[in-house]
Write a protein that holds these residues in place. Sequence first.
Motif, mmCIF file in Angstrom:
data_model
loop_
_atom_site.group_PDB
_atom_site.id
_atom_site.type_symbol
_atom_site.label_atom_id
_atom_site.label_comp_id
_atom_site.label_asym_id
_atom_site.label_seq_id
_atom_site.Cartn_x
_atom_site.Cartn_y
_atom_site.Cartn_z
ATOM 1 N N HIS A 1 0.868 -1.172 0.000
ATOM 2 C CA HIS A 1 0.000 0.000 0.000
ATOM 3 C C HIS A 1 0.910 1.229 0.000
ATOM 4 N N LEU B 1 0.890 3.929 1.461
ATOM 5 C CA LEU B 1 1.086 4.598 2.746
ATOM 6 C C LEU B 1 1.758 3.703 3.789
ATOM 7 N N ASP B 2 2.131 2.494 3.399
ATOM 8 C CA ASP B 2 2.729 1.576 4.378
ATOM 9 C C ASP B 2 3.922 2.186 5.099
ATOM 10 N N VAL C 1 2.975 5.175 7.477
ATOM 11 C CA VAL C 1 2.221 4.788 8.665
ATOM 12 C C VAL C 1 3.102 3.996 9.626
ATOM 13 N N ALA D 1 -2.731 1.807 13.307
ATOM 14 C CA ALA D 1 -3.401 3.021 12.833
ATOM 15 C C ALA D 1 -3.666 3.993 13.976
ATOM 16 N N ASP E 1 -5.485 10.077 5.755
ATOM 17 C CA ASP E 1 -4.602 9.064 5.181
ATOM 18 C C ASP E 1 -4.547 7.819 6.053
ATOM 19 N N ASP F 1 -7.716 5.904 5.509
ATOM 20 C CA ASP F 1 -7.691 5.194 4.220
ATOM 21 C C ASP F 1 -6.807 3.949 4.298
ATOM 22 N N TRP F 2 -5.649 4.110 4.925
ATOM 23 C CA TRP F 2 -4.728 2.974 5.063
ATOM 24 C C TRP F 2 -5.366 1.859 5.887
ATOM 25 N N ARG F 3 -5.977 2.236 6.992
ATOM 26 C CA ARG F 3 -6.595 1.224 7.862
ATOM 27 C C ARG F 3 -7.694 0.465 7.119
ATOM 28 N N ARG G 1 -6.142 -1.892 4.532
ATOM 29 C CA ARG G 1 -5.467 -3.026 5.156
ATOM 30 C C ARG G 1 -6.474 -4.015 5.759
#
Length: 277
Positions: free
Chosen positions: A168, A170-171, A174, A236, A249, A252-254, A257
């Motif tokens: 991802h 944003l990995d 984050v 997160a 962000d 969105d990442w959470r 995932r």
Amino acid sequence: MAGERQSSFRFSGRYRMTGFDKTWLDLREAADHAARDHGLQKQVIDHLAAAHGQTLVVDLGAGTGSTFRAFLPEALHWRWRLVDNDPLLLIEAKRRHAGSARIECMEAHLDAPADSLFFEARLVTASALFDLVSESFLARLVSELAQTNIGLYAALNYDGVCRWDEHHPLDDEVVAAFNVHQRRDKGFGPALGPDATPVLRRLLEEQGFQVALAPSPWRLDKAHAELQRQFIFGIASAAAETGLVEEADVNDWRLARLQQAESSDCLVGHWDLFAFR
């Protein structure tokens, strides 16, 4: 010999770990046991087998006794002192191992344990604990172990690596924020977080210990989907608290995932350490 004098060891800071309830500990136990380096565990077993007389293992932050269970069946040959500040977890440990006369449970805040905490110990163990403590905390512990000639087995210390096979964008951002949060005070001063293992190794070697290291990463797949989900929520939340990543962000990442928890494998880096003299 180990335990020839009673411990005068004192931890500083408040032992205030929260959220380590029975459900979370049970959820992670299978992944923890699979991750432990079995070669290093064998070294620990051989070390204890060489002891004369009864062998006492003191497990710090013992929870419900997962470290004891990780060493079965050999663990049945040793005496165990399970130490935790949570009486409910210790009650559960007693319930699960009610038939074992070799286990005693000690409720203790690690900032002010009883003088007898390490008395007669051959080995101190701790799992997924030392990345939450400060360097000064470890320095005091190592000094005490050196004075009493007690070995140390420290398993599953986080090293800062979280990697998914489905990337991802944003990995990295984050996880970097999460690692910053891991270095915040968890009740024992500024936490070492991913630096715990190299700092602990240095402190031990300075006190004349021989130190063996082995990687012990979590390798999570769809069989660990719920553990992945809980871990993602934790990452997160911690990352958001730092303010280093925009809240939108992180959300969105959470979400992304969580949607991939049953399809994307995850590696979470840890190290195991065994020190002896």
